[in-house]
Scaffold this active site. Structure first.
Site, mmCIF file in Angstrom:
data_model
loop_
_atom_site.group_PDB
_atom_site.id
_atom_site.type_symbol
_atom_site.label_atom_id
_atom_site.label_comp_id
_atom_site.label_asym_id
_atom_site.label_seq_id
_atom_site.Cartn_x
_atom_site.Cartn_y
_atom_site.Cartn_z
ATOM 1 N N PHE A 52 60.348 52.218 1.971
ATOM 2 C CA PHE A 52 61.424 52.844 1.208
ATOM 3 C C PHE A 52 62.750 52.234 1.651
ATOM 4 C CE2 PHE A 52 64.617 56.286 0.659
ATOM 5 C CZ PHE A 52 64.528 56.432 -0.719
ATOM 6 N N TYR A 54 66.971 51.962 1.158
ATOM 7 C CA TYR A 54 68.089 52.798 0.713
ATOM 8 C C TYR A 54 69.438 52.107 0.872
ATOM 9 C CZ TYR A 54 67.927 53.497 5.759
ATOM 10 O OH TYR A 54 67.875 53.286 7.122
ATOM 11 N N GLY A 55 69.485 50.986 1.616
ATOM 12 C CA GLY A 55 70.734 50.279 1.865
ATOM 13 C C GLY A 55 70.579 48.793 1.600
ATOM 14 N N SER A 56 70.822 47.988 2.630
ATOM 15 C CA SER A 56 70.801 46.536 2.447
ATOM 16 C C SER A 56 69.416 45.995 2.092
ATOM 17 C CB SER A 56 71.326 45.823 3.696
ATOM 18 O OG SER A 56 70.522 46.117 4.821
ATOM 19 N N GLU A 130 65.335 44.944 11.196
ATOM 20 C CA GLU A 130 65.944 46.257 11.388
ATOM 21 C C GLU A 130 65.972 46.738 12.838
ATOM 22 O OE1 GLU A 130 67.333 48.059 8.718
ATOM 23 O OE2 GLU A 130 67.010 46.109 7.794
#
Length: 225
Positions: A52, A54-56, A130
């Site tokens: 999932f 949600y940003g970059s 990440e």
């Protein structure tokens, strides 16, 4: 959008060389192999592995995928709560704030299905992107995301509120002030915000909080010429 590519280009002129890694324990190759094992241990056994975003990761996935869906994650919301970044999108003078999932509310984002038989290598790519340090300030966790095709089990990255990197209590004006100034070796927070909002909008996802932030950031940049 009030924030434009011209604003992004203007901030790109301020990009600087990579700064030294801050003190902390850098993740090793063995750590990344263990991260992959731990993530896969929490899968539902269906053979399908979803992440999932949600940003970059929405506009720079860093992994291969064979399917993309939009979905709603309840119980978590995207927030600029991961601080303070003094290398990639910030400096010691103007540290940056990154997006992470924080508890409460909900979040609409993108679901990527990893290629069958190649989950391990792609999960490792995501972890290397990440999770540069150990322990990670926003470790992976499994969540259930609602989609038009039914619920999807996916892993994502959520902030650890006990981490020293967790930032809370800032107003939208204070966050906008940070985003309008922070620049590091990989670009500016202006670019990060612009890409995230514009790609969400392209997917049919309107995030009111991010929309207000891009207006506030553009207002500050326009005021400084």
């Amino acid at each position: 959008m009030r924030l434009t590519e011209a604003h992004v280009a203007r901030m790109a002129l301020l990009v600087m060389p990579d700064a030294p890694r801050p003190p902390g324990e850098a993740a090793t190759d063995e750590d990344y192999r263990q991260f992959v094992k731990d993530i896969l241990a929490g899968s539902d056994g269906s053979g399908q592995v979803w992440v999932f975003a949600y940003g970059s990761l929405i506009w720079k996935p860093a992994c291969a995928f064979v399917e993309i869906r939009t979905g709603l994650l309840r119980g978590w919301h995207r927030a600029f709560c991961l601080g303070w970044n003094t290398r990639f999108r910030g400096s010691e003078q103007n540290p940056g704030l990154m997006l992470a999932l924080d508890r409460g509310g909900s979040c609409k984002g993108a679901l990527y299905r990893l290629p069958p038989g190649k989950a391990e290598e792609n999960i490792e790519l995501l972890c290397r992107r990440e999770m540069g340090s150990k322990p990670s300030p926003f470790p992976p966790r499994w969540v259930t995301v609602a989609t038009e095709h039914g619920p999807v089990r996916a892993f994502t990255f959520c902030i650890d509120r006990n981490s020293g990197r967790y930032v809370s209590g800032l107003t939208e004006d204070q966050v906008a002030e940070v985003l309008s100034k922070a620049v590091g070796s990989r670009g500016s927070m202006v670019e990060y915000l612009f890409n995230t909002v514009s790609h969400l909008e392209e997917m049919g996802i309107h995030d009111p909080h991010l929309w207000r932030l891009q207006e506030l950031v553009a207002e500050r940049l326009d005021a400084t010429g």
